[in-house]
Scaffold this motif. Sequence first.
Motif, PDB file in Angstrom:
ATOM      1  N   CYS A 407       1.960   1.313  -9.268  1.00 30.86           N
ATOM      2  CA  CYS A 407       2.739   0.092  -9.494  1.00 30.86           C
ATOM      3  C   CYS A 407       3.554   0.265 -10.773  1.00 30.86           C
ATOM      4  CB  CYS A 407       1.811  -1.118  -9.610  1.00 30.86           C
ATOM      5  SG  CYS A 407       2.683  -2.651 -10.003  1.00 30.86           S
ATOM      6  N   SER A 514      -5.723  -5.258  -3.220  1.00 31.64           N
ATOM      7  CA  SER A 514      -4.820  -5.929  -4.146  1.00 31.64           C
ATOM      8  C   SER A 514      -3.373  -5.758  -3.698  1.00 31.64           C
ATOM      9  CB  SER A 514      -5.007  -5.358  -5.556  1.00 31.64           C
ATOM     10  OG  SER A 514      -4.040  -5.877  -6.428  1.00 31.64           O
ATOM     11  N   TYR A 515      -3.048  -4.543  -3.278  1.00 31.69           N
ATOM     12  CA  TYR A 515      -1.675  -4.273  -2.823  1.00 31.69           C
ATOM     13  C   TYR A 515      -1.347  -5.076  -1.573  1.00 31.69           C
ATOM     14  CZ  TYR A 515       2.294  -1.796  -0.840  1.00 31.69           C
ATOM     15  OH  TYR A 515       3.515  -1.503  -0.297  1.00 31.69           O
ATOM     16  N   LYS A 517      -2.685  -7.782  -0.417  1.00 29.23           N
ATOM     17  CA  LYS A 517      -2.617  -9.219  -0.710  1.00 29.23           C
ATOM     18  C   LYS A 517      -1.263  -9.560  -1.327  1.00 29.23           C
ATOM     19  CE  LYS A 517      -4.952 -12.857  -3.340  1.00 29.23           C
ATOM     20  NZ  LYS A 517      -6.049 -13.156  -4.289  1.00 29.23           N
ATOM     21  N   ARG A 518      -0.858  -8.741  -2.322  1.00 27.83           N
ATOM     22  CA  ARG A 518       0.420  -9.002  -2.982  1.00 27.83           C
ATOM     23  C   ARG A 518       1.582  -8.832  -2.005  1.00 27.83           C
ATOM     24  NH1 ARG A 518       0.124  -5.214  -6.443  1.00 27.83           N
ATOM     25  NH2 ARG A 518       1.656  -3.806  -5.529  1.00 27.83           N
ATOM     26  N   ALA A 587      10.522  -8.065  -4.500  1.00 30.87           N
ATOM     27  CA  ALA A 587       9.379  -7.155  -4.345  1.00 30.87           C
ATOM     28  C   ALA A 587       9.814  -6.083  -3.352  1.00 30.87           C
ATOM     29  CB  ALA A 587       8.152  -7.894  -3.832  1.00 30.87           C
TER      30      ALA A 587
END
Length: 753
Positions: A407, A514-515, A517-518, A587
């Motif tokens: 990231c 985490s990825y 979800k984001r 994003a």
Amino acid sequence: MREFVIGLVGTPNTGKTSVFNALTDRTEFVGNWPGVTIERKDGIKDAVYDGEDIRLKIIDLPGIYAIGSSLTEERVAFEFVLKEKVDLVLTVIDGLSIEKSMFLTMQLIQQGLPMHIVITKKDLLGINGIDINVNHFSSLLKLPVSLVDTRDKKDAKLLVEAVSRSCFERPVSSLSIKYDSRLEYWLSEKEKEFAHIELSSDVKRTLFLLLFQGDEEFFSLYPLEIAKRKKLQEEIDRISRDIGKEPDIYVAETLYSYIDDIMHRVKKGKETLTITERIDNIVLHKVWGLPIFWGVLFLMFWLTTSFGGVFIDFFDSIAGLFAVELPVAFLSSLSAPGFLQTFIMAIGSGIQTVATFIPIIYILFFLLTILEDFGYMARAAFVADRSLRSLGLSGKAFVPLLLGFGCTVSSVLATKTLETKKEKIISIFMAPLMSCGARLPVYVLFASMLFPRNAGLVVFSLYFVGIILAVGTGFLLKSTLFKGKISPLVMELPPYHLPKLNYVLKVTWIRFSSYIKRAGIAITTAVFILTLLNTIVINKDGIKLEPESPDSILIKTGQAISPVFRPMGIEKDNWPAVAGLFTGLFAKETIIGTLQSMYASEDTSAQTVGDVAEDNPLSLAYIGKSLLESFKQLGRDILSLIFSVEDESLENSGALTRVKNLFTPQSAYAYLLFVLIYSPCIATIAAISTQMGKTIAAATAIYLTLLAWILATLFYQLATMESPLWLATTLALILFLIGGLFMAGRRRPVMEE
């Protein structure tokens, strides 16, 4: 319930965060290179000791090499141990290089703090022929010492018990460290002279010992005493002349004489090369170290695209069935409004898009975690340092850049560990060029569609180009705007060890979830906004909603902007590609979602709401047939991977196959170059703004977007030789960019730190 505050202190890369996770059952990011912990983190552990419920509040602090460090982030830990009231200081020592942590440990002992020593990497001591007599070490330091393998749950449990006991006992070492009698006399006199300052005698001694070594933290804490600076400095100069050595050198030599004596008594090691040293002789070799580095990267991306690509269609079809077809068919059976069905279909398409990321992102994170846990990622920085240094750049900047593969925001935040403002700015300009995980799905999709036989090589080439451009950007800025000396890379290389599968799976899942979800939130939000914009029509009759109208403001805006991208091969009717770049500013994950949604709305052959209803997907027969076909497709994809057979069914699956019709191989690669280089996402811009200010954030976005357009256009024009005018324009812009930076650098003084 009694609460105890514990400060976790140690030199960088000793395993502090691993100890923190073991104590708190948390899953903070762990990397085996320095600078992973750049801010303090708090964790809570509820425990029972001697029948009493207690709460341990554990504070993980950035690594420091010594009390009195000048780095901004290291001041966080320094000021914490100096000012905060804690019940216990947990000092973490790397068992494989115990000497490097002892200087800080001895400084903490002098400060009279209640301490408990934790030696990490117990599992690697025997492999590397190192034996530490823990009991004797504890008796010499006169402190409790725990030797642990932080990945062993039994050791973690024993550590909680030992730390809980120390919280009650508050052990303070009685080890006395004596300096030259003249210095000892001066320290005792200063303690009397400044008796009006309400500090313990040990803390006062620490502050004056730091002052003796040139650290003026004392005046920062007590500015009213600055009037005595001249007198104090004269006293220090006199003692230094009497001793015959520089103050900091004398103090260091004294402490190391104690450290050498302790190490001689408690540590035994083999004289032969360790396994780590033998591997490093090959991996870090000055000739083939760099080819091995590139080979490792190529293998990682080849495995990611090859094995991940096999499962893309499977996840795409399963998600399409359950997230798009069934919900829309259910709404249709209820005669729900068409706009609602379209909206649900758009949301489902977003979820379907996220589902296609799952295999490639999971495999990439899995492989990165293996490399980190094995110990190679730190070597990558070391190899890069040798190459960058030949260009006059600091390889130290490459350490945070490694995080950019995951990231870019993390990479920008990690530049805090760099020592100078100049290096931070240069690294921030370089960081977005390291392809983050969000860009990978775009690469894989286009590579699979346009370059099916060389998809892995195409994806690797984009990562390769990104690294080269990052190095080139660093070299350009260092040669123009930010001239000056560079700081050397100083880092300890962790030992190699075989990754533990359960640990790798756990860390991979944390990063992956985490990825996803984001990405899920970002894509769903983007699809919602795009769907709304794609239904809003503005004309002379006013504003109205018309689903799938060719006059929607989204289509009109995309078509209006698309001429800007014509020189790189993006035609006007391929306006969704332009819309994808726009949403990618929010994003990068949303680029694929935008393309999926917009191509679907444009594709008249794609399935519509009405088609879904006619297929009656709510029937069990249809669901069973769809699932069976998905598994058959998966089987064909696996066979095609094993026997290198091209799967022609790919050509007919999904709206994204329009990529093959709207892009040529040249324009597709130019588009991927633009995606690689152009402005980072808003989250990254915000991180840069917070770190270095709005001007640097704006300059980074403008520079990268301009560079992206120039290089993407240059590539397309060179590949097609379509227009000599655009070719000349891009070359002129490159000269203008470089010349402008040189001119600006000549008017700007060398940045001093």
